[in-house]
Design a protein around this motif. Structure first.
Motif, PDB file in Angstrom:
ATOM      1  N   LEU A   1     -24.039 -30.183 -13.695  1.00 20.93           N
ATOM      2  CA  LEU A   1     -24.993 -30.313 -12.254  1.00 20.93           C
ATOM      3  C   LEU A   1     -24.268 -30.549 -10.870  1.00 20.93           C
ATOM      4  N   ALA A   2     -24.324 -31.900 -10.292  1.00 21.23           N
ATOM      5  CA  ALA A   2     -23.648 -31.980  -9.236  1.00 21.23           C
ATOM      6  C   ALA A   2     -22.338 -32.546  -9.179  1.00 21.23           C
ATOM      7  N   GLY A   3     -21.816 -32.779 -10.320  1.00 20.65           N
ATOM      8  CA  GLY A   3     -20.491 -33.119 -10.546  1.00 20.65           C
ATOM      9  C   GLY A   3     -20.203 -34.497 -10.192  1.00 20.65           C
ATOM     10  N   TYR A   4     -21.043 -35.383 -10.206  1.00 22.83           N
ATOM     11  CA  TYR A   4     -20.855 -36.905 -10.152  1.00 22.83           C
ATOM     12  C   TYR A   4     -19.502 -37.575 -10.985  1.00 22.83           C
ATOM     13  N   SER A   5     -18.874 -38.508 -10.139  1.00 29.30           N
ATOM     14  CA  SER A   5     -18.107 -39.082 -11.057  1.00 29.30           C
ATOM     15  C   SER A   5     -18.334 -40.258 -12.103  1.00 29.30           C
ATOM     16  N   THR A   6     -17.220 -40.330 -12.814  1.00 35.14           N
ATOM     17  CA  THR A   6     -17.680 -41.528 -13.988  1.00 35.14           C
ATOM     18  C   THR A   6     -18.526 -42.482 -13.449  1.00 35.14           C
ATOM     19  N   ALA A   7     -17.793 -43.230 -12.633  1.00 40.84           N
ATOM     20  CA  ALA A   7     -17.971 -44.469 -11.957  1.00 40.84           C
ATOM     21  C   ALA A   7     -19.607 -44.283 -11.373  1.00 40.84           C
ATOM     22  N   SER A   8     -20.166 -43.420 -10.564  1.00 43.50           N
ATOM     23  CA  SER A   8     -21.351 -43.056 -10.210  1.00 43.50           C
ATOM     24  C   SER A   8     -22.293 -42.743 -11.256  1.00 43.50           C
ATOM     25  N   ALA A   9     -21.997 -42.308 -12.467  1.00 47.79           N
ATOM     26  CA  ALA A   9     -22.895 -41.921 -13.534  1.00 47.79           C
ATOM     27  C   ALA A   9     -22.988 -43.423 -14.343  1.00 47.79           C
ATOM     28  N   PHE A  10     -21.881 -44.281 -14.355  1.00 47.17           N
ATOM     29  CA  PHE A  10     -22.024 -45.562 -15.033  1.00 47.17           C
ATOM     30  C   PHE A  10     -23.138 -46.571 -14.358  1.00 47.17           C
ATOM     31  N   ILE A  11     -22.860 -46.542 -13.002  1.00 46.94           N
ATOM     32  CA  ILE A  11     -23.546 -47.285 -12.274  1.00 46.94           C
ATOM     33  C   ILE A  11     -25.087 -46.758 -12.062  1.00 46.94           C
ATOM     34  N   ALA A  12     -25.342 -45.557 -11.726  1.00 46.59           N
ATOM     35  CA  ALA A  12     -26.525 -45.234 -11.836  1.00 46.59           C
ATOM     36  C   ALA A  12     -27.357 -45.366 -13.187  1.00 46.59           C
ATOM     37  N   GLU A  13     -26.711 -45.228 -14.321  1.00 50.54           N
ATOM     38  CA  GLU A  13     -27.549 -45.364 -15.671  1.00 50.54           C
ATOM     39  C   GLU A  13     -27.750 -46.957 -15.874  1.00 50.54           C
ATOM     40  N   THR A  14     -26.694 -47.813 -15.479  1.00 54.13           N
ATOM     41  CA  THR A  14     -26.747 -49.219 -15.558  1.00 54.13           C
ATOM     42  C   THR A  14     -28.098 -49.766 -14.635  1.00 54.13           C
ATOM     43  N   VAL A  15     -27.962 -49.408 -13.579  1.00 56.09           N
ATOM     44  CA  VAL A  15     -29.185 -49.924 -12.596  1.00 56.09           C
ATOM     45  C   VAL A  15     -30.436 -49.489 -12.700  1.00 56.09           C
ATOM     46  N   LEU A  16     -30.442 -48.125 -12.927  1.00 55.42           N
ATOM     47  CA  LEU A  16     -31.771 -47.513 -13.264  1.00 55.42           C
ATOM     48  C   LEU A  16     -32.346 -48.138 -14.696  1.00 55.42           C
ATOM     49  N   THR A  17     -31.576 -48.379 -15.590  1.00 54.20           N
ATOM     50  CA  THR A  17     -32.037 -48.864 -16.946  1.00 54.20           C
ATOM     51  C   THR A  17     -32.496 -50.309 -16.799  1.00 54.20           C
ATOM     52  N   PHE A  18     -31.793 -51.099 -15.737  1.00 49.20           N
ATOM     53  CA  PHE A  18     -32.185 -52.258 -15.514  1.00 49.20           C
ATOM     54  C   PHE A  18     -33.675 -52.464 -14.845  1.00 49.20           C
ATOM     55  N   LEU A  19     -33.838 -51.698 -13.884  1.00 47.06           N
ATOM     56  CA  LEU A  19     -34.993 -51.545 -13.191  1.00 47.06           C
ATOM     57  C   LEU A  19     -36.077 -51.051 -14.055  1.00 47.06           C
ATOM     58  N   PHE A  20     -35.911 -50.088 -15.003  1.00 47.85           N
ATOM     59  CA  PHE A  20     -36.789 -49.614 -16.151  1.00 47.85           C
ATOM     60  C   PHE A  20     -37.326 -50.982 -16.862  1.00 47.85           C
ATOM     61  N   LEU A  21     -36.206 -51.616 -17.266  1.00 54.04           N
ATOM     62  CA  LEU A  21     -36.675 -52.680 -18.319  1.00 54.04           C
ATOM     63  C   LEU A  21     -37.439 -53.822 -17.713  1.00 54.04           C
ATOM     64  N   PHE A  22     -37.089 -53.862 -16.295  1.00 54.92           N
ATOM     65  CA  PHE A  22     -37.846 -55.032 -15.506  1.00 54.92           C
ATOM     66  C   PHE A  22     -39.234 -54.715 -15.295  1.00 54.92           C
ATOM     67  N   VAL A  23     -39.539 -53.289 -15.221  1.00 62.10           N
ATOM     68  CA  VAL A  23     -40.996 -53.049 -14.909  1.00 62.10           C
ATOM     69  C   VAL A  23     -41.681 -53.231 -16.321  1.00 62.10           C
ATOM     70  N   ILE A  24     -40.922 -52.969 -17.454  1.00 53.39           N
ATOM     71  CA  ILE A  24     -41.606 -53.165 -18.718  1.00 53.39           C
ATOM     72  C   ILE A  24     -42.032 -54.423 -18.914  1.00 53.39           C
ATOM     73  N   PHE A  25     -40.769 -55.340 -18.676  1.00 52.50           N
ATOM     74  CA  PHE A  25     -41.058 -56.931 -18.921  1.00 52.50           C
ATOM     75  C   PHE A  25     -42.448 -57.325 -18.187  1.00 52.50           C
ATOM     76  N   ALA A  26     -42.039 -56.905 -16.750  1.00 49.52           N
ATOM     77  CA  ALA A  26     -43.378 -57.413 -15.892  1.00 49.52           C
ATOM     78  C   ALA A  26     -44.573 -56.925 -15.957  1.00 49.52           C
ATOM     79  N   THR A  27     -44.829 -55.617 -16.441  1.00 50.84           N
ATOM     80  CA  THR A  27     -46.208 -55.135 -16.728  1.00 50.84           C
ATOM     81  C   THR A  27     -46.657 -55.451 -18.090  1.00 50.84           C
ATOM     82  N   THR A  28     -45.832 -55.908 -18.905  1.00 51.53           N
ATOM     83  CA  THR A  28     -46.340 -56.303 -20.227  1.00 51.53           C
ATOM     84  C   THR A  28     -46.382 -57.664 -20.481  1.00 51.53           C
ATOM     85  N   SER A  29     -46.130 -58.688 -19.121  1.00 51.86           N
ATOM     86  CA  SER A  29     -46.389 -59.983 -19.337  1.00 51.86           C
ATOM     87  C   SER A  29     -47.656 -60.520 -19.127  1.00 51.86           C
TER      88      SER A  29
END
Length: 230
Positions: A127-155
């Motif tokens: 795809l856009a050829g992003y670096s390992t660091a960019s991939a790791f940061i994106a996957e970590t932060v976006l999963t964090f936000l995803f789970l935060f929404v899950i915890f909040a909406t099901t609380s």
């Protein structure tokens, strides 16, 4: 066993609909085509919405080991159930990828290239050829936000009847950002299924799509514990 079977079917559906939209509608290693970025994002998000309402009352509709581990850390799931959920999720993702592979074999001229069947990846040639660091940061932060929404909406503060829709729409937003970076995982099972069949780089890069989403999910669980103490 009903819970585990529900998780298998739910994860199967997520991978088949999401990766199927990417592969069948035409997503190459140089960028999304056919259904386009929005269409593929909607396929993943809507798959979560429909499964949330279909199997949510049975298993909670995790369909993602990062969610299951996060719930375990948050004390909302027992260890035995967590293991059963994760095994079922992996099985569902692999079976779905196998079905997608069989379907694609019926296309004239089909060949298995690098990162085939909607596999996740990063770097040169993906795809856009992003670096390992960019991939790791994106996957970590976006999963964090995803789970935060899950915890909040099901609380106790959330609206249970709308939780499935909010969670699915969050996944759409995540895909809109992350598809060019990694193809979007935020889900180790979703990454494992295609990688098993694609092999090569998809399999070699699989570690990031286990470590980063699990890290993001664990961080979300720890942060949410702070909210519950208030």
């Amino acid at each position: 066993m009903k819970k585990y079977l529900a998780e298998l079917i739910g994860t199967f559906s997520l991978v088949l609909f999401g990766c199927g939209a990417a592969v069948v509608s035409g997503i190459s290693t140089t960028g999304p085509a056919g259904a386009g970025l929005l269409g593929i994002s909607l396929a993943f998000g809507l798959a979560v919405v429909v499964m949330a309402y279909a199997i949510g009352p049975i298993s909670g509709c995790h369909i993602n080991p990062a969610i299951t581990v996060s719930m375990l850390v948050a004390g909302k799931l027992k260890g035995g159930d967590a293991l059963g959920y994760i095994l079922a999720q992996f099985a569902g993702a692999i079976i779905a990828s196998g079905v997608l592979y069989l379907i694609q074999q019926g296309q004239p001229g089909f060949t298995m290239g690098e990162w085939a069947l909607g596999a996740n990846g990063w770097g040169e040639g993906y795809l856009a050829g992003y670096s390992t660091a960019s991939a790791f940061i994106a996957e970590t932060v976006l999963t964090f936000l995803f789970l935060f929404v899950i915890f909040a909406t099901t609380s106790k503060w959330g609206n249970g009847t709308m939780a499935g829709l909010a969670i699915g729409l969050t996944l759409v937003l995540i895909h809109l950002v992350a598809i060019p970076i990694t193809g979007t995982s935020v889900n180790p099972a979703r990454s494992l299924g295609p990688a098993v069949f694609a092999g090569g780089q998809a399999l070699a890069q699989l570690w990031l799509f286990f470590v980063a989403p699990l890290l993001g999910g664990i961080l979300a669980a720890l942060v949410w514990k702070g909210f519950e103490k208030e």
